[in-house]
Design a protein around this motif. Sequence first.
Motif, PDB file in Angstrom:
ATOM      1  N   ASP A  35      42.533  22.438  43.331  1.00 30.00           N
ATOM      2  CA  ASP A  35      43.181  21.646  42.283  1.00 30.00           C
ATOM      3  C   ASP A  35      42.136  20.983  41.376  1.00 30.00           C
ATOM      4  OD1 ASP A  35      45.615  22.346  43.365  1.00 30.00           O
ATOM      5  OD2 ASP A  35      45.882  20.447  44.438  1.00 30.00           O
ATOM      6  N   THR A  36      41.064  20.504  41.987  1.00 22.99           N
ATOM      7  CA  THR A  36      40.005  19.861  41.215  1.00 22.99           C
ATOM      8  C   THR A  36      39.364  20.849  40.257  1.00 22.99           C
ATOM      9  OG1 THR A  36      39.533  18.236  42.940  1.00 22.99           O
ATOM     10  CG2 THR A  36      37.760  18.726  41.384  1.00 22.99           C
ATOM     11  N   PHE A  37      39.069  22.057  40.749  1.00 23.10           N
ATOM     12  CA  PHE A  37      38.439  23.054  39.890  1.00 23.10           C
ATOM     13  C   PHE A  37      39.382  23.459  38.760  1.00 23.10           C
ATOM     14  CE2 PHE A  37      37.313  27.364  38.648  1.00 23.10           C
ATOM     15  CZ  PHE A  37      35.968  27.210  38.367  1.00 23.10           C
ATOM     16  N   ALA A  38      40.668  23.633  39.060  1.00 25.18           N
ATOM     17  CA  ALA A  38      41.631  23.996  38.024  1.00 25.18           C
ATOM     18  C   ALA A  38      41.677  22.942  36.929  1.00 25.18           C
ATOM     19  CB  ALA A  38      43.013  24.181  38.643  1.00 25.18           C
ATOM     20  N   SER A  39      41.604  21.683  37.308  1.00 22.23           N
ATOM     21  CA  SER A  39      41.638  20.618  36.310  1.00 22.23           C
ATOM     22  C   SER A  39      40.353  20.584  35.486  1.00 22.23           C
ATOM     23  CB  SER A  39      41.884  19.257  36.986  1.00 22.23           C
ATOM     24  OG  SER A  39      40.802  18.899  37.821  1.00 22.23           O
ATOM     25  N   PHE A  40      39.227  20.982  36.094  1.00 23.57           N
ATOM     26  CA  PHE A  40      37.972  21.099  35.349  1.00 23.57           C
ATOM     27  C   PHE A  40      38.131  22.105  34.209  1.00 23.57           C
ATOM     28  CE2 PHE A  40      35.515  18.620  38.202  1.00 23.57           C
ATOM     29  CZ  PHE A  40      34.228  18.504  37.703  1.00 23.57           C
ATOM     30  N   MET A  41      38.851  23.203  34.492  1.00 15.81           N
ATOM     31  CA  MET A  41      38.923  24.318  33.560  1.00 15.81           C
ATOM     32  C   MET A  41      40.095  24.206  32.581  1.00 15.81           C
ATOM     33  SD  MET A  41      36.267  25.858  34.570  1.00 15.81           S
ATOM     34  CE  MET A  41      36.370  27.355  33.589  1.00 15.81           C
ATOM     35  N   ALA A  42      40.883  23.136  32.661  1.00 15.41           N
ATOM     36  CA  ALA A  42      42.109  23.036  31.875  1.00 15.41           C
ATOM     37  C   ALA A  42      41.843  22.843  30.383  1.00 15.41           C
ATOM     38  CB  ALA A  42      42.971  21.892  32.408  1.00 15.41           C
ATOM     39  N   ASN A  43      40.764  22.160  30.018  1.00 14.41           N
ATOM     40  CA  ASN A  43      40.459  21.873  28.619  1.00 14.41           C
ATOM     41  C   ASN A  43      39.404  22.854  28.108  1.00 14.41           C
ATOM     42  OD1 ASN A  43      39.547  20.841  26.144  1.00 14.41           O
ATOM     43  ND2 ASN A  43      39.940  18.728  26.768  1.00 14.41           N
ATOM     44  N   PRO A  44      39.742  23.725  27.150  1.00  9.62           N
ATOM     45  CA  PRO A  44      38.777  24.724  26.669  1.00  9.62           C
ATOM     46  C   PRO A  44      37.500  24.118  26.107  1.00  9.62           C
ATOM     47  CG  PRO A  44      40.983  25.242  25.899  1.00  9.62           C
ATOM     48  CD  PRO A  44      41.058  23.863  26.496  1.00  9.62           C
ATOM     49  N   ASN A  45      37.572  22.896  25.601  1.00 14.54           N
ATOM     50  CA  ASN A  45      36.397  22.269  25.010  1.00 14.54           C
ATOM     51  C   ASN A  45      35.509  21.578  26.036  1.00 14.54           C
ATOM     52  OD1 ASN A  45      37.164  22.956  22.335  1.00 14.54           O
ATOM     53  ND2 ASN A  45      38.626  21.257  22.339  1.00 14.54           N
ATOM     54  N   GLN A  46      35.988  21.476  27.269  1.00 13.12           N
ATOM     55  CA  GLN A  46      35.225  20.771  28.290  1.00 13.12           C
ATOM     56  C   GLN A  46      34.974  21.620  29.538  1.00 13.12           C
ATOM     57  OE1 GLN A  46      37.623  17.238  28.935  1.00 13.12           O
ATOM     58  NE2 GLN A  46      36.519  16.114  27.358  1.00 13.12           N
ATOM     59  N   ARG A  47      35.447  22.840  29.547  1.00  9.26           N
ATOM     60  CA  ARG A  47      35.380  23.653  30.753  1.00  9.26           C
ATOM     61  C   ARG A  47      33.980  24.218  30.989  1.00  9.26           C
ATOM     62  NH1 ARG A  47      39.320  28.579  29.914  1.00  9.26           N
ATOM     63  NH2 ARG A  47      38.489  29.065  31.971  1.00  9.26           N
ATOM     64  N   ILE A  48      33.745  24.674  32.209  1.00 10.56           N
ATOM     65  CA  ILE A  48      32.513  25.390  32.530  1.00 10.56           C
ATOM     66  C   ILE A  48      32.581  26.746  31.843  1.00 10.56           C
ATOM     67  CG2 ILE A  48      31.103  26.348  34.395  1.00 10.56           C
ATOM     68  CD1 ILE A  48      32.466  24.291  36.261  1.00 10.56           C
ATOM     69  N   PRO A  49      31.554  27.145  31.108  1.00  8.98           N
ATOM     70  CA  PRO A  49      31.602  28.417  30.381  1.00  8.98           C
ATOM     71  C   PRO A  49      31.875  29.610  31.297  1.00  8.98           C
ATOM     72  CG  PRO A  49      29.762  27.096  29.624  1.00  8.98           C
ATOM     73  CD  PRO A  49      30.323  26.396  30.819  1.00  8.98           C
ATOM     74  N   VAL A  50      32.732  30.528  30.815  1.00 11.24           N
ATOM     75  CA  VAL A  50      33.098  31.700  31.606  1.00 11.24           C
ATOM     76  C   VAL A  50      31.868  32.542  31.945  1.00 11.24           C
ATOM     77  CG1 VAL A  50      34.417  33.856  31.569  1.00 11.24           C
ATOM     78  CG2 VAL A  50      35.436  31.756  30.673  1.00 11.24           C
ATOM     79  N   GLY A  51      30.933  32.642  31.006  1.00 10.36           N
ATOM     80  CA  GLY A  51      29.724  33.433  31.255  1.00 10.36           C
ATOM     81  C   GLY A  51      28.939  32.940  32.446  1.00 10.36           C
ATOM     82  N   ILE A  52      28.889  31.619  32.628  1.00 11.81           N
ATOM     83  CA  ILE A  52      28.183  31.062  33.778  1.00 11.81           C
ATOM     84  C   ILE A  52      28.924  31.382  35.062  1.00 11.81           C
ATOM     85  CG2 ILE A  52      27.628  28.857  34.914  1.00 11.81           C
ATOM     86  CD1 ILE A  52      26.665  27.841  32.246  1.00 11.81           C
ATOM     87  N   LEU A  53      30.241  31.264  35.039  1.00 13.86           N
ATOM     88  CA  LEU A  53      31.023  31.555  36.244  1.00 13.86           C
ATOM     89  C   LEU A  53      30.915  33.027  36.628  1.00 13.86           C
ATOM     90  CD1 LEU A  53      34.217  29.436  35.506  1.00 13.86           C
ATOM     91  CD2 LEU A  53      32.382  28.903  37.123  1.00 13.86           C
ATOM     92  N   ARG A  54      30.875  33.907  35.653  1.00 13.77           N
ATOM     93  CA  ARG A  54      30.759  35.332  35.960  1.00 13.77           C
ATOM     94  C   ARG A  54      29.413  35.678  36.565  1.00 13.77           C
ATOM     95  NH1 ARG A  54      33.587  37.735  30.411  1.00 13.77           N
ATOM     96  NH2 ARG A  54      35.754  37.333  31.053  1.00 13.77           N
ATOM     97  N   GLN A  55      28.361  34.996  36.141  1.00 18.04           N
ATOM     98  CA  GLN A  55      27.030  35.249  36.691  1.00 18.04           C
ATOM     99  C   GLN A  55      26.802  34.527  38.021  1.00 18.04           C
ATOM    100  OE1 GLN A  55      23.584  35.144  34.121  1.00 18.04           O
ATOM    101  NE2 GLN A  55      24.874  35.234  32.294  1.00 18.04           N
ATOM    102  N   ALA A  56      27.636  33.553  38.305  1.00 16.39           N
ATOM    103  CA  ALA A  56      27.423  32.711  39.494  1.00 16.39           C
ATOM    104  C   ALA A  56      27.460  33.545  40.774  1.00 16.39           C
ATOM    105  CB  ALA A  56      28.483  31.634  39.551  1.00 16.39           C
ATOM    106  N   GLN A  57      26.654  33.132  41.734  1.00 19.04           N
ATOM    107  CA  GLN A  57      26.640  33.741  43.065  1.00 19.04           C
ATOM    108  C   GLN A  57      27.433  32.908  44.076  1.00 19.04           C
ATOM    109  OE1 GLN A  57      25.085  36.874  43.606  1.00 19.04           O
ATOM    110  NE2 GLN A  57      25.236  36.642  41.378  1.00 19.04           N
ATOM    111  N   GLY A  58      27.827  31.719  43.676  1.00 21.60           N
ATOM    112  CA  GLY A  58      28.603  30.856  44.560  1.00 21.60           C
ATOM    113  C   GLY A  58      28.970  29.585  43.835  1.00 21.60           C
ATOM    114  N   ILE A  59      29.812  28.781  44.477  1.00 20.97           N
ATOM    115  CA  ILE A  59      30.245  27.536  43.846  1.00 20.97           C
ATOM    116  C   ILE A  59      30.554  26.507  44.924  1.00 20.97           C
ATOM    117  CG2 ILE A  59      32.716  28.106  43.778  1.00 20.97           C
ATOM    118  CD1 ILE A  59      32.643  26.934  40.868  1.00 20.97           C
TER     119      ILE A  59
END
Length: 226
Positions: A35-59
Amino acid sequence: MRRAMLMGLLPALVVTIALPAQANSGEEQIQNAADTFASFMANPNQRIPVGILRQAQGIAIIPNVTTAGFIFGGTGGSGIITVKDEKGRWSNPIFVGLSGGSFGLQVGAKSSDIVLVLMNQRAVRSLLRQSVNLGGDVGVAAGPVGSNAVMPTDSPGNTDIFAYSRSAGLFAGVTLSGNRISFNRDRTEAFYGRSPLTAETVFNDPTIPVVPVVERLHQTLNRAMQ
Protein backbone atom coordinates in the motif's frame (compact mmCIF):
# COMPACT_ATOMS: atom_id res chain seq x y z
CA MET A 1 19.62 15.71 40.92
CA ARG A 2 16.30 15.67 39.07
CA ARG A 3 17.90 17.31 36.07
CA ALA A 4 20.69 14.75 36.01
CA MET A 5 18.17 11.90 36.21
CA LEU A 6 16.15 13.40 33.35
CA MET A 7 19.21 13.75 31.15
CA GLY A 8 20.12 10.14 31.87
CA LEU A 9 16.69 8.98 30.77
CA LEU A 10 16.61 10.92 27.51
CA PRO A 11 18.57 8.40 25.37
CA ALA A 12 16.28 5.59 26.53
CA LEU A 13 13.21 7.67 25.77
CA VAL A 14 14.52 8.41 22.29
CA VAL A 15 15.11 4.73 21.61
CA THR A 16 11.56 3.96 22.71
CA ILE A 17 10.14 6.63 20.41
CA ALA A 18 12.40 5.78 17.49
CA LEU A 19 11.50 2.12 17.30
CA PRO A 20 7.80 1.82 16.40
CA ALA A 21 5.93 -1.38 17.02
CA GLN A 22 5.87 -3.85 14.17
CA ALA A 23 2.68 -4.78 12.35
CA ASN A 24 0.66 -7.48 14.07
CA SER A 25 1.61 -10.10 11.49
CA GLY A 26 3.93 -10.68 8.59
CA GLU A 27 0.96 -10.54 6.19
CA GLU A 28 -0.07 -7.13 7.52
CA GLN A 29 3.49 -5.88 7.18
CA ILE A 30 3.71 -7.00 3.54
CA GLN A 31 0.30 -5.50 2.73
CA ASN A 32 1.34 -2.26 4.40
CA ALA A 33 4.49 -2.22 2.25
CA ALA A 34 2.45 -2.77 -0.93
CA ASP A 35 0.00 0.00 0.00
CA THR A 36 2.85 2.36 0.83
CA PHE A 37 4.56 1.76 -2.51
CA ALA A 38 1.29 2.22 -4.41
CA SER A 39 0.77 5.57 -2.73
CA PHE A 40 4.34 6.58 -3.65
CA MET A 41 3.51 5.96 -7.31
CA ALA A 42 0.05 7.59 -7.33
CA ASN A 43 1.21 11.10 -8.33
CA PRO A 44 2.94 11.21 -11.76
CA ASN A 45 4.87 14.32 -10.76
CA GLN A 46 6.25 12.78 -7.59
CA ARG A 47 6.64 9.10 -8.42
CA ILE A 48 9.84 7.08 -8.72
CA PRO A 49 10.80 7.13 -12.42
CA VAL A 50 9.76 4.00 -14.33
CA GLY A 51 13.23 3.74 -15.89
CA ILE A 52 14.80 3.36 -12.47
CA LEU A 53 12.31 0.70 -11.42
CA ARG A 54 12.90 -1.27 -14.61
CA GLN A 55 16.66 -1.26 -14.07
CA ALA A 56 16.34 -2.04 -10.36
CA GLN A 57 17.61 -5.37 -9.04
CA GLY A 58 15.55 -5.13 -5.85
CA ILE A 59 13.53 -2.84 -3.64
CA ALA A 60 13.14 -2.20 0.08
CA ILE A 61 9.91 -0.67 1.40
CA ILE A 62 9.98 0.55 4.99
CA PRO A 63 6.80 2.36 6.09
CA ASN A 64 6.46 4.57 9.15
CA VAL A 65 10.14 5.11 9.86
CA THR A 66 10.28 7.30 12.95
CA THR A 67 13.01 9.80 13.71
CA ALA A 68 12.96 11.45 17.11
CA GLY A 69 15.36 13.25 19.31
CA PHE A 70 16.23 15.83 21.91
CA ILE A 71 20.01 16.33 21.83
CA PHE A 72 20.35 12.60 21.09
CA GLY A 73 18.50 11.26 18.05
CA GLY A 74 17.50 7.93 16.63
CA THR A 75 15.81 6.38 13.64
CA GLY A 76 13.86 3.12 13.53
CA GLY A 77 11.45 1.21 11.36
CA SER A 78 10.67 -2.19 9.87
CA GLY A 79 9.78 -3.34 6.36
CA ILE A 80 10.50 -5.80 3.60
CA ILE A 81 12.93 -6.41 0.74
CA THR A 82 12.24 -8.27 -2.49
CA VAL A 83 14.68 -8.79 -5.38
CA LYS A 84 14.46 -9.74 -9.06
CA ASP A 85 15.64 -13.03 -10.52
CA GLU A 86 17.41 -13.40 -13.88
CA LYS A 87 14.07 -13.19 -15.69
CA GLY A 88 13.01 -10.03 -13.88
CA ARG A 89 10.51 -11.76 -11.59
CA TRP A 90 10.17 -10.58 -8.00
CA SER A 91 11.19 -12.91 -5.18
CA ASN A 92 9.51 -13.74 -1.92
CA PRO A 93 10.29 -10.91 0.51
CA ILE A 94 12.40 -10.95 3.64
CA PHE A 95 11.68 -8.82 6.70
CA VAL A 96 14.19 -6.17 7.73
CA GLY A 97 14.71 -3.37 10.22
CA LEU A 98 16.15 0.10 9.64
CA SER A 99 18.03 1.73 12.49
CA GLY A 100 20.41 4.61 13.03
CA GLY A 101 21.36 7.38 15.36
CA SER A 102 22.79 10.85 15.45
CA PHE A 103 24.06 13.45 17.90
CA GLY A 104 23.25 17.12 17.69
CA LEU A 105 20.69 19.79 18.48
CA GLN A 106 17.51 17.94 17.59
CA VAL A 107 14.01 18.54 18.88
CA GLY A 108 10.80 16.89 17.76
CA ALA A 109 9.82 13.71 15.96
CA LYS A 110 8.61 12.77 12.50
CA SER A 111 7.48 9.69 10.64
CA SER A 112 8.42 8.95 7.05
CA ASP A 113 7.86 6.20 4.51
CA ILE A 114 11.13 5.04 2.94
CA VAL A 115 11.69 3.25 -0.38
CA LEU A 116 15.18 2.06 -1.32
CA VAL A 117 15.73 1.02 -4.94
CA LEU A 118 18.63 -1.44 -5.30
CA MET A 119 20.30 -0.63 -8.61
CA ASN A 120 22.86 -3.41 -8.93
CA GLN A 121 23.88 -6.85 -7.73
CA ARG A 122 26.46 -5.35 -5.36
CA ALA A 123 23.62 -3.85 -3.34
CA VAL A 124 21.70 -7.14 -3.41
CA ARG A 125 24.74 -9.17 -2.32
CA SER A 126 25.38 -6.76 0.55
CA LEU A 127 21.84 -7.25 1.80
CA LEU A 128 22.29 -11.02 1.84
CA ARG A 129 24.43 -10.49 4.93
CA GLN A 130 22.95 -10.13 8.40
CA SER A 131 23.20 -6.34 8.20
CA VAL A 132 24.55 -3.59 5.95
CA ASN A 133 25.65 -0.02 6.62
CA LEU A 134 24.14 2.44 4.17
CA GLY A 135 26.75 4.79 2.79
CA GLY A 136 29.51 2.52 4.07
CA ASP A 137 29.04 -0.99 2.69
CA VAL A 138 26.94 0.34 -0.20
CA GLY A 139 26.56 3.79 -1.73
CA VAL A 140 23.25 5.61 -1.20
CA ALA A 141 22.03 8.69 -3.05
CA ALA A 142 18.79 10.65 -3.15
CA GLY A 143 16.85 9.39 -6.16
CA PRO A 144 15.41 11.53 -8.96
CA VAL A 145 11.66 12.14 -8.78
CA GLY A 146 8.90 12.46 -11.40
CA SER A 147 7.81 10.76 -14.60
CA ASN A 148 10.03 13.02 -16.71
CA ALA A 149 13.09 12.79 -14.50
CA VAL A 150 16.36 12.27 -16.32
CA MET A 151 18.45 9.31 -15.20
CA PRO A 152 21.68 10.59 -13.58
CA THR A 153 24.70 10.10 -15.86
CA ASP A 154 26.53 8.03 -13.22
CA SER A 155 23.60 5.67 -12.67
CA PRO A 156 23.40 2.86 -12.04
CA GLY A 157 27.13 2.12 -12.21
CA ASN A 158 28.29 4.32 -9.33
CA THR A 159 25.08 4.34 -7.31
CA ASP A 160 24.13 1.19 -5.44
CA ILE A 161 20.87 2.45 -3.95
CA PHE A 162 18.48 5.30 -4.72
CA ALA A 163 16.60 6.43 -1.62
CA TYR A 164 13.16 8.06 -1.49
CA SER A 165 11.19 9.45 1.43
CA ARG A 166 7.66 10.75 1.95
CA SER A 167 6.70 12.63 5.08
CA ALA A 168 3.44 14.48 5.81
CA GLY A 169 2.43 14.19 2.17
CA LEU A 170 5.71 15.60 0.86
CA PHE A 171 7.79 13.41 -1.42
CA ALA A 172 11.51 13.81 -2.05
CA GLY A 173 14.80 12.04 -2.46
CA VAL A 174 16.66 11.45 0.76
CA THR A 175 20.09 10.24 1.86
CA LEU A 176 20.32 7.65 4.61
CA SER A 177 24.07 7.36 5.08
CA GLY A 178 24.93 6.13 8.55
CA ASN A 179 21.82 4.02 8.95
CA ARG A 180 21.79 0.22 9.05
CA ILE A 181 19.48 -2.35 7.48
CA SER A 182 19.33 -5.65 9.38
CA PHE A 183 17.77 -8.96 8.41
CA ASN A 184 14.92 -9.84 10.80
CA ARG A 185 15.43 -13.58 10.92
CA ASP A 186 12.80 -14.27 13.59
CA ARG A 187 9.98 -12.57 11.70
CA THR A 188 11.07 -14.08 8.39
CA GLU A 189 11.18 -17.61 9.82
CA ALA A 190 7.83 -17.12 11.55
CA PHE A 191 6.18 -15.94 8.34
CA TYR A 192 7.44 -18.84 6.20
CA GLY A 193 7.22 -21.44 8.96
CA ARG A 194 10.77 -22.65 8.35
CA SER A 195 13.94 -22.55 10.40
CA PRO A 196 16.72 -21.79 9.88
CA LEU A 197 16.25 -19.38 6.97
CA THR A 198 18.71 -17.02 5.31
CA ALA A 199 17.87 -14.11 3.04
CA GLU A 200 19.44 -15.96 0.11
CA THR A 201 17.21 -18.99 0.71
CA VAL A 202 14.05 -16.88 0.76
CA PHE A 203 15.06 -15.10 -2.44
CA ASN A 204 16.09 -18.21 -4.38
CA ASP A 205 14.35 -21.33 -3.04
CA PRO A 206 11.53 -22.28 -5.47
CA THR A 207 9.96 -24.62 -2.89
CA ILE A 208 8.86 -21.67 -0.74
CA PRO A 209 5.30 -20.88 -1.90
CA VAL A 210 4.21 -17.42 -2.99
CA VAL A 211 1.20 -16.64 -0.81
CA PRO A 212 -1.64 -14.28 -1.89
CA VAL A 213 -0.38 -11.23 0.01
CA VAL A 214 3.02 -11.58 -1.68
CA GLU A 215 1.33 -11.95 -5.07
CA ARG A 216 -0.45 -8.64 -4.43
CA LEU A 217 2.89 -7.02 -3.60
CA HIS A 218 4.37 -8.35 -6.86
CA GLN A 219 1.38 -7.06 -8.84
CA THR A 220 1.80 -3.61 -7.30
CA LEU A 221 5.49 -3.52 -8.24
CA ASN A 222 4.86 -4.80 -11.77
CA ARG A 223 2.15 -2.19 -12.44
CA ALA A 224 4.59 0.54 -11.48
CA MET A 225 7.03 -0.56 -14.18
CA GLN A 226 4.49 -0.41 -17.03
